[in-house]
Design a protein around this motif. Structure first.
Motif, PDB file in Angstrom:
ATOM      1  N   PHE A 210       9.266   4.569  11.318  1.00  0.00           N
ATOM      2  CA  PHE A 210       8.163   4.232  10.394  1.00  0.00           C
ATOM      3  C   PHE A 210       7.419   2.992  10.871  1.00  0.00           C
ATOM      4  CE2 PHE A 210       6.448   1.916   6.740  1.00  0.00           C
ATOM      5  CZ  PHE A 210       5.667   2.895   6.166  1.00  0.00           C
ATOM      6  N   ARG A 211       8.162   1.922  11.148  1.00  0.00           N
ATOM      7  CA  ARG A 211       7.502   0.692  11.619  1.00  0.00           C
ATOM      8  C   ARG A 211       8.198   0.226  12.887  1.00  0.00           C
ATOM      9  NH1 ARG A 211       7.253  -2.029   7.360  1.00  0.00           N
ATOM     10  NH2 ARG A 211       5.066  -1.746   6.866  1.00  0.00           N
ATOM     11  N   ARG A 292     -15.360  -0.183   7.448  1.00  0.00           N
ATOM     12  CA  ARG A 292     -15.447  -1.414   8.245  1.00  0.00           C
ATOM     13  C   ARG A 292     -16.868  -1.955   8.267  1.00  0.00           C
ATOM     14  NH1 ARG A 292     -10.457  -1.385  12.427  1.00  0.00           N
ATOM     15  NH2 ARG A 292     -11.296  -3.396  13.011  1.00  0.00           N
ATOM     16  N   GLU A 325     -13.451   4.397   9.125  1.00  0.00           N
ATOM     17  CA  GLU A 325     -12.350   4.564  10.074  1.00  0.00           C
ATOM     18  C   GLU A 325     -11.116   5.209   9.427  1.00  0.00           C
ATOM     19  OE1 GLU A 325      -9.523   1.339  10.648  1.00  0.00           O
ATOM     20  OE2 GLU A 325     -10.068   1.361  12.767  1.00  0.00           O
ATOM     21  N   ARG A 332       4.560   7.816  12.592  1.00  0.00           N
ATOM     22  CA  ARG A 332       4.701   7.792  11.135  1.00  0.00           C
ATOM     23  C   ARG A 332       4.387   9.167  10.549  1.00  0.00           C
ATOM     24  NH1 ARG A 332       2.578   2.537   7.961  1.00  0.00           N
ATOM     25  NH2 ARG A 332       3.938   1.387   9.371  1.00  0.00           N
TER      26      ARG A 332
HETATM   27  N1  GAP Z   1      -7.526   0.200  13.244  1.00  0.00           N
HETATM   28  C1  GAP Z   1      -7.030   0.011  11.929  1.00  0.00           C
HETATM   29  C2  GAP Z   1      -5.595  -0.190  11.887  1.00  0.00           C
HETATM   30  O1  GAP Z   1      -4.944  -0.336  12.889  1.00  0.00           O
HETATM   31  P1  GAP Z   1      -3.568  -0.310  10.236  1.00  0.00           P
HETATM   32  O2  GAP Z   1      -3.495   0.023   8.768  1.00  0.00           O
HETATM   33  O3  GAP Z   1      -3.039  -1.608  10.676  1.00  0.00           O
HETATM   34  O4  GAP Z   1      -5.097  -0.160  10.616  1.00  0.00           O
HETATM   35  C3  GAP Z   1      -3.297   2.179  10.938  1.00  0.00           C
HETATM   36  O5  GAP Z   1      -2.867   0.837  11.052  1.00  0.00           O
HETATM   37  C4  GAP Z   1      -2.111   3.125  10.950  1.00  0.00           C
HETATM   38  O6  GAP Z   1      -1.293   2.882  12.094  1.00  0.00           O
HETATM   39  C5  GAP Z   1      -1.151   2.936   9.752  1.00  0.00           C
HETATM   40  O7  GAP Z   1      -1.605   3.659   8.623  1.00  0.00           O
HETATM   41  C6  GAP Z   1       0.132   3.505  10.306  1.00  0.00           C
HETATM   42  O8  GAP Z   1       0.154   4.912  10.215  1.00  0.00           O
HETATM   43  C7  GAP Z   1       0.074   3.116  11.772  1.00  0.00           C
HETATM   44  N2  GAP Z   1       0.857   1.880  12.035  1.00  0.00           N
HETATM   45  C8  GAP Z   1       0.462   0.602  11.869  1.00  0.00           C
HETATM   46  N3  GAP Z   1       1.437  -0.259  12.231  1.00  0.00           N
HETATM   47  C9  GAP Z   1       2.478   0.503  12.644  1.00  0.00           C
HETATM   48  C10 GAP Z   1       3.786   0.205  13.158  1.00  0.00           C
HETATM   49  N4  GAP Z   1       4.205  -1.049  13.339  1.00  0.00           N
HETATM   50  N5  GAP Z   1       4.605   1.243  13.480  1.00  0.00           N
HETATM   51  C11 GAP Z   1       4.173   2.515  13.335  1.00  0.00           C
HETATM   52  N6  GAP Z   1       2.954   2.854  12.872  1.00  0.00           N
HETATM   53  C12 GAP Z   1       2.107   1.867  12.523  1.00  0.00           C
END
Ligand code: GAP
Length: 454
Positions: A210-211, A292, A325, A332
């Motif tokens: 997930f993260r 954005r 965007e 995920r």
């Molecule tokens: N360009 C916009 C952006 O990056 P964000 O909400 O920070 O926005 C978008 O990230 C998507 O990227 C999230 O909804 C998630 O699905 C994925 N994401 C962000 N950080 C992540 C992480 N550390 N690990 C896995 N997926 C991640």
């Protein structure tokens, strides 16, 4: 829906989807490697995203920009100064935590992302939130922790050689806006999409894939004229939902849309709606849809020598397009897919089976070919080879009894199994078993390709 993450993780490892990263050296925290089946399903998912958002969308085109960009890009985008998380150390055991996550884990109803640093500190104190590692309640004041991964470019290791791994793919799109628009003579509205690795030095990665600190994003930046009256935000919300429901076949009851309130918005956004998925550990962000505005193009216009404006062919006016965007993380999304489609099914005979009820387009293999007995291997392998030659993603399996082989294919999500038996020798038909209904039908060998491509 799977209830426990441990069950899912063990299943995915046993069946060759996801392995612990650097496992033979004791692992590297929160890094994961994708085995043969995981790699294939990821590729299938990327292809589906690309087909839906780029190839079959009348407005959009694709891009593949670099991971390493000029530092000025990250200065202009606000990442160098503003891409931080609130870090606290436990004074007792020195473990490090994200203050907002500590609070949200204990009080899921609280939206800690919108609290000021002072409010976070006060909350930790008054609610006596414990360190998850040692149980003590004494934390340091909050510090800003930059999430960008730093590295060095070239042979000299000085401050001029510092570069960052991109934390989002989006900026590669903004800085190429004019290149794409000019070279393809695109007229507004149009979108540029790309997929690729992003890196964030997350303080508290976790919940499996997930993260993580290294992940892939699939992002679309959709540009339109400021006076365009179309509600493009609503359009892209609808498209995201359509993709989730119609292409990936995710159940609508497993996800929801949640609008950010003003205090939660990222520095570049005037409106954000997240698609949240009901993961076994609770509702979590799956996909972000952000307005954005013209923030990024304006920043790059002001910080570079480039003209990133758009010349409106009807008014002959230069304008700075607005942007919607939709951005999603590949892993995920994959986790959501695993959570929904991995089921343990009780059968009428009192036994149970593990099934990955993946839609056909996502399954690592569409079909598995097997001989009833090993002495029927030769004609079975001929069918297998013919299917591969026809472009069908097939596998071959002759080990163990047929029942076990069926179970193995159910578990890896193969929608069909073909069994070549003794009758096949005379009637030139094989048994085709459906993964979900477990029904078996006899199909002519010559009709197999048409049947499977339906
Ligand atoms: N360009 C916009 C952006 O990056 P964000 O909400 O920070 O926005 C978008 O990230 C998507 O990227 C999230 O909804 C998630 O699905 C994925 N994401 C962000 N950080 C992540 C992480 N550390 N690990 C896995 N997926 C991640």
């Amino acid at each position: 829906m799977v209830k426990k993450m441990e069950e899912l993780i063990s299943f995915l490892k046993t069946n060759g989807f996801v392995f612990q990263g650097s496992e033979i050296y004791g692992g590297l925290a929160n890094s994961w490697d994708y085995g043969p089946l995981g790699a294939q399903i990821k590729l299938n998912l990327k292809n589906l995203w690309w087909d839906f958002f780029i190839k079959s969308n009348p407005y959009n085109v694709g891009l593949d920009s670099s991971i390493l960009l000029n530092n000025k890009v990250w200065k202009a985008s606000g990442h160098i100064d503003g891409f931080n998380d609130p870090l606290v150390d436990c004074k007792n055991c020195q473990s490090r935590w994200r203050a907002d996550k500590l609070i949200e884990e204990k009080f899921p109803e609280v939206n800690a992302a919108k609290m000021s640093y002072q409010e976070l500190e006060d909350f930790l104190k008054t609610k006596e939130i414990k360190c998850p590692k040692c149980g003590k309640t004494d934390f340091t004041p909050i510090r800003n922790f930059g999430l960008m991964f730093k590295t060095q470019q070239g042979v000299l290791e000085d401050e001029n050689s510092v570069v960052y791994l991109r934390p989002e793919t989006a900026q590669g799109i903004f800085i190429n806006f004019k290149n794409v628009q000019r070279s393809l003579r695109k007229k507004l509205p149009f979108g540029i999409g790309q997929m690729g690795k992003s890196f964030r030095n997350e303080i508290t990665p976790g919940n499996f894939i997930f993260r993580t600190r290294e992940f892939e994003q699939m992002e679309l930046e959709f540009f339109f004229a400021p006076d365009d009256q179309t509600d493009w935000f609503a359009y892209w919300m609808t498209m995201v939902k359509k993709f989730l429901v119609e292409v990936l076949q995710l159940d609508e009851s497993n996800f929801r849309f949640r609008a950010h309130d003003q205090t939660e918005l990222a520095h570049y956004s005037t409106q954000t709606v997240d698609v949240e998925f009901d993961f076994p550990f609770g509702w979590g962000e799956l996909w972000g849809i952000a307005n954005r505005g013209n923030f990024d193009l304006t920043q790059h216009i002001q910080n570079s020598a480039a003209d990133l404006t758009y010349l409106d062919p009807t008014t002959n006016q230069k304008i700075i397009p607005y942007v919607i965007e939709p951005s999603v993380g590949l892993e995920r999304l994959l986790l959501a897919i695993f959570c929904q489609f991995y089921v343990i099914e009780e059968l009428k005979d009192g036994t149970s089976r593990e099934v990955l009820k993946l839609p056909r387009a996502l399954a690592p293999y569409l079909v598995s070919v097997m001989p009833l007995q090993k002495n029927l291997a030769q004609p079975s392998q001929k069918i297998y080879a013919d299917l591969l030659a026809s472009g069908i993603n097939a596998t071959y399996d002759e080990t163990g009894n047929v029942g076990k082989r069926y179970r193995r294919q159910d578990a890896i999500g193969t929608p069909f199994v073909i069994t070549y038996d003794y009758d096949s020798e005379t009637d030139q038909k094989v048994t085709l078993r459906d993964r979900d209904t477990m029904e078996q039908t006899r199909v002519k060998i010559n009709d197999l390709v048409d049947y499977l491509k339906r």
